[in-house]
Design an enzyme around this catalytic site. Structure first.
Site, PDB file in Angstrom:
ATOM      1  CB  SER A 101      18.068  66.700  19.523  1.00 33.00           C
ATOM      2  OG  SER A 101      18.071  66.607  20.538  1.00 33.00           O
ATOM      3  CG  HIS A 151      14.412  62.804  19.754  1.00 32.94           C
ATOM      4  ND1 HIS A 151      14.143  64.174  19.544  1.00 32.94           N
ATOM      5  CD2 HIS A 151      16.060  63.024  19.490  1.00 32.94           C
ATOM      6  CE1 HIS A 151      15.083  65.360  19.567  1.00 32.94           C
ATOM      7  NE2 HIS A 151      16.321  64.392  19.742  1.00 32.94           N
ATOM      8  CG  ASP A 168      10.471  63.727  19.298  1.00 34.49           C
ATOM      9  OD1 ASP A 168      10.555  63.639  20.760  1.00 34.49           O
ATOM     10  OD2 ASP A 168      11.262  64.106  18.980  1.00 34.49           O
TER      11      ASP A 168
END
Lengths: 353, 353
Positions: free
Chosen positions: A144, A327, A298
């Site tokens: 991320s 995610h 995601d």
């Protein structure tokens, strides 16, 4: 300076606070005495060429890497590598709005300057070089915002990064991601208790932090996570119990200004700042062997956004992780998650460069 | 009672307010004198068997159906069919929190009762039967919450619905959708100006309505809509200008309590209420020829959620609409959108039943 017990050794185990001195920032201003929280695993060899660097994601710290990703059974094996995890600026452990005091008192709370991904990476490189004498990295990885930092490393310091593995994150933040993060920011700043950043306790902002958790629930997990009631595997009896027992306390323990500092940084991650806005030219700078690792479910760093960038990186490979969590699969909750990551990272580390 | 000029003939053209009298509600309580806003197109034939019924979505009214979907060049052709669009309860045109007065004064604003999809459909059926003498419908259609109502019609009144075309919506609301709607609700109710539903003007809640628009930006359009800057086709120069010039004024003109009434209803749409929670049994009641029309880029009513239900409906077909806008493709902004809908609806209307 706010006293928040979450940002402590009790909750984050062993780490060392290391000063890199004054850090001048891309947006102007500086951090007078920038401290970075550093956790290491394994031993740096005499040649200082067995190091792996890991950066952290929004709201995350070295803790999750220690607990899920690093160990003798993992690709990130401390018996072979010297693994350094540095918590990002604003993480709450490194210099952050809520903990700025002493020489940093002038930038406490609402006075904290804007910090970019590039500032983080400059600070990290300085620390690795000056504190450990590390000049090259076998691998840089992160998830991320850690993926944003991984790309920044590979573009900014191509000679230092032999391999790169961005997980569930992009080199250039997308407009959709910007808007998602905007909604997260507004959930916090709309709380009257936030008070322009001058609250006296994160508890003053519990309503805003709870709404912020609620928006994470919508985007952080996939639609199928909720439909299949995957939270049952975590021993909750309802989605409401999962929110109240997991996602809400996770975020309400944190500092609002720290989250906002990271969110602002996340919104503006962009390696094309090195090349006058030309993303292809920026990614063409990368000489690291790169595996791009999206998570198939995601919602806000979708696979196709990774593919568009991966195709611009010489010799790179796309390795898609299958995880219904979406995610937040990054937390490693699904038993099938870490095995996939380990296999990809092992293949990458086994690749001669 | 709030005076809100948005809910007027000036903004919504021709419609008639028709009372169906007292409406008892599934959750208890009643609407003393339930008015429904009704727009009709075409002429009901003597046999009263050429009627099509359309219901409306969250924040939408008959206006968008009139402007985009209905006309002599469309499948919903008023030269052939008598098309009735009824604005849902809480829409701001039909009986709603902000406009309750006279005999409905006791349920104004924060005192408005909980209304379910089933209440809407009972009200609509009564109006069609008592006011127009319509007992069978050639087609029931609607998008999003209108799809929820379409399913409710087909399950509750199977003998009356010959064909059904739910667009971008499900028969049983998903938990992810519930959480998305929860975030929308909280964006409004967290505004101190909302004041527990007892504000004096929607302008008191402009901050909450603007945040609510910001969350719609994240989920209402697809990630690719933003990445491809599709808003440029609408002659905006930046995503910020698009938000400030389109999405924010769209929602800030509306009444907060009306939106909240619809959101509560949306969260709880579920035809399995007819069959003790058994979705398959509920959908098996449907005798209408059914085309299920998801939009391929929809972030919160994804295609797979439609497929799971479509497979439970006898003789149904899945017809996926290709539109990069995602859910708000329903607005018909993409030039390629309405042609697809028209083709599917034409095929459906041409199917002998």
């Amino acid at each position: 300076m706010i006293d928040n017990p979450f940002y402590s050794h009790e909750f984050h185990g062993d780490y060392e606070l290391i000063s890199i001195g004054k850090l001048d920032l891309e947006e102007g201003g500086s951090i007078p005495d920038c401290h970075l929280a550093v956790a290491t695993f394994g031993t740096l060899n005499d040649a200082k060429d067995n190091a792996i660097f890991v950066s952290t994601w929004y709201s995350g710290t070295h803790q999750i890497w220690r607990d899920v990703y690093i160990g003798p059974d993992h690709a990130l094996n401390p018996e072979k590598y010297f693994i350094v995890v540095i918590d990002q600026i604003g993480s709450g452990l490194s210099t952050s709005p809520h903990n700025a005091d002493g020489p940093n008192a002038s930038i406490a709370m609402s006075k904290f300057p804007k910090v970019r991904i590039g500032d983080d990476v400059v600070a990290q490189e300085r620390l690795l070089r000056e504190h450990f004498g590390i000049e090259t990295l076998q691998l840089v990885t992160g998830g991320s915002m850690g993926a944003q930092q991984t790309y920044e490393w590979a573009v900014r310091f191509p000679d230092k990064v032999l391999r790169a593995a961005p997980i569930a994150g992009t080199a250039q933040n997308t407009p959709h991601d910007f808007l998602y993060t905007k909604a997260l920011i507004e959930a916090i700043t709309s709380d009257p208790g936030w008070n322009g950043g001058e609250y006296t306790s994160n508890a003053d902002v519990v309503d805003g932090l709870t709404r912020h958790a609620g928006i994470w629930a919508v985007m952080g997990f996939s639609t199928e996570f909720w439909k299949q009631e995957v939270w049952r595997a975590l021993e909750f009896e309802s989605k409401e119990a999962f929110l109240a027992g997991f996602l809400e306390p996770y975020f309400t323990a944190m500092d609002p200004n720290d989250l906002l500092a990271m969110a602002w940084k996340w919104q503006r991650g962009d390696v094309a700042r090195h090349t006058g806005g030309d993303l292809a030219a920026a990614l063409d700078r990368i000489t690291a062997k790169t595996f791009v690792l999206p998570i198939n479910e995601d919602m806000f760093f979708p696979v196709r956004d990774h593919v568009a960038e991966q195709e611009l990186i010489k010799g790179s490979e796309l390795r898609v992780i299958d995880d219904v969590l979406g995610h937040l699969g990054l937390f490693g909750v699904a038993p099938t998650y870490i095995g996939q990551v380990d296999q990809h990272l092992k293949d990458l580390l086994d690749t001669k460069v």
